[in-house]
Scaffold this active site. Structure first.
Site, short mmCIF file in Angstrom:
data_model
loop_
_atom_site.label_atom_id
_atom_site.label_comp_id
_atom_site.label_asym_id
_atom_site.label_seq_id
_atom_site.Cartn_x
_atom_site.Cartn_y
_atom_site.Cartn_z
N ARG A 69 0.81 -1.22 0.00
CA ARG A 69 0.00 0.00 0.00
C ARG A 69 0.85 1.27 0.00
O ARG A 69 0.55 2.22 -0.73
CB ARG A 69 -0.96 -0.02 1.19
CG ARG A 69 -1.84 1.22 1.33
CD ARG A 69 -2.45 1.71 0.03
NE ARG A 69 -3.12 0.65 -0.71
CZ ARG A 69 -3.39 0.71 -2.00
NH1 ARG A 69 -2.97 1.75 -2.73
NH2 ARG A 69 -4.01 -0.27 -2.61
N LYS A 105 1.56 24.74 -2.34
CA LYS A 105 0.30 24.07 -1.97
C LYS A 105 0.50 22.56 -2.15
O LYS A 105 0.09 21.96 -3.14
CB LYS A 105 -0.85 24.58 -2.82
CG LYS A 105 -1.16 26.05 -2.58
CD LYS A 105 -2.26 26.56 -3.49
CE LYS A 105 -2.53 28.04 -3.26
NZ LYS A 105 -3.57 28.58 -4.17
N LYS A 141 3.99 38.88 -0.54
CA LYS A 141 2.62 38.67 -0.96
C LYS A 141 1.68 39.75 -0.42
O LYS A 141 2.11 40.64 0.31
CB LYS A 141 2.17 37.27 -0.55
CG LYS A 141 2.99 36.16 -1.23
CD LYS A 141 2.56 34.79 -0.81
CE LYS A 141 1.19 34.41 -1.31
NZ LYS A 141 1.15 34.27 -2.78
N GLU A 177 4.20 40.09 -5.30
CA GLU A 177 2.87 39.81 -5.84
C GLU A 177 2.10 41.12 -6.01
O GLU A 177 2.06 41.95 -5.11
CB GLU A 177 2.11 38.90 -4.87
CG GLU A 177 0.68 38.62 -5.28
CD GLU A 177 -0.05 37.81 -4.23
OE1 GLU A 177 0.18 36.58 -4.17
OE2 GLU A 177 -0.85 38.39 -3.46
N ASP A 200 -1.24 38.42 -9.94
CA ASP A 200 -2.17 37.54 -9.24
C ASP A 200 -3.61 37.74 -9.68
O ASP A 200 -4.15 38.86 -9.61
CB ASP A 200 -2.06 37.77 -7.73
CG ASP A 200 -2.91 36.80 -6.94
OD1 ASP A 200 -2.80 35.59 -7.20
OD2 ASP A 200 -3.67 37.25 -6.07
#
Length: 282
Positions: free
Chosen positions: A97, A132, A164, A194, A215
């Protein structure tokens, strides 16, 4: 390729999570046979993670052998054998697995990435991943992106400056944020900013940063941004990038397109493990 010591330590943790103090089923069967098992494809795709799967079985059985093994990055069709494992039955069953989870997840990411890359292969724009990622699995997932033809953005918070929207909100302006950064980091460190509109773009351009992330801009706004930048800075488009619009975004002339979805929304490639026979059989 990832360092083998790093990979081994990670996979030991994966196995410990799955096996715990005992594989109740396998250990109760008292299996001592040596067998062969094959991992086969159930759909088309790009294979990623073969060496990681091998490490799963090596940890459980140092004498395991792999008489058949394809290379990572190989394109496969349905019902192809990608790996044959020869070893003790209990070790193969305990590792099944974890090995499949790694292979299916990474092959899915490589396959999805390759589809994005294929859409824009005749253009200069490069596909980037993001942070992410699955906690604890980032290095593996970013490895799969590269096998699919994509490129890695920064690995973590420590290897590149990215200012950001929330940094800008706290500092009060892009200019203030960039000035603070430059007082505290080496000039060798790249700075990315950003921006969400063309006025912010112009402010960032005046500060001679290395990369500007555009963005959640529309295609038309991206075209305007490329004209304003006029080749003086690298431009990265980000936000709501899909397989359906990636080419339109690339045609605006941006240098990079970053997409979290090539990792977090990729579907696992369908693979399975089949027991062939005993290692000494026909």
């Amino acid at each position: 390729m990832l360092d083998r010591l790093y990979v081994r330590k990670k996979i030991e943790r994966f196995l410990l999570e799955d096996i715990g103090y005992s594989d109740l089923t396998t250990d109760s069967l008292n299996l001592t046979e040596r067998i062969k098992a094959s991992i086969v494809t159930k759909e088309r795709g790009i294979i990623a993670g073969i060496n990681f799967a091998k490490e799963v079985f090596r940890i459980l059985d140092p004498d395991v052998k792999f008489p058949i093994s394809i290379e990572d990055g190989t394109s496969v069709e349905t019902d192809e054998t990608v790996l044959v494992i020869e070893g003790y039955a209990d070790s193969i069953l305990k590792g099944e697995r974890v090995a499949l989870n790694i292979l299916q997840r990474l092959s899915g990411i490589a396959t999805t990435t390759s589809r994005y890359v294929e859409k824009i292969k005749d253009l200069k724009t490069r596909i980037l991943d993001t942070r992410k990622t699955t906690p604890g699995f980032r290095a593996f997932e970013k490895y799969a992106v590269k096998l699919g033809g994509g490129s890695n953005h920064r690995f973590a918070l420590y290897d590149m400056v990215m200012i950001k929207d929330n940094h800008i909100a706290v500092c009060g302006s892009i200019t203030e944020a960039v000035n603070r950064i430059r007082k505290n980091v080496s000039p060798m460190v790249k700075i990315e900013v950003e921006v969400s509109d063309l006025n912010q773009l112009k402010e960032a351009l005046s500060l001679n940063v290395d990369i500007i992330m555009l963005d959640n801009m529309s295609v038309e706004m991206l075209k305007d941004a490329v004209k304003i930048a006029d080749g003086n800075v690298l431009l990265e488009a980000s936000g709501n990038i899909t397989i359906d619009n990636v080419r339109d975004v690339a045609l605006t002339g941006v240098d990079f397109i970053s997409s979290g979805s090539i990792i977090h929304s990729s579907r696992w490639l369908d693979l399975s493990m089949r027991i062939q026979n005993t290692a000494g059989g026909n």
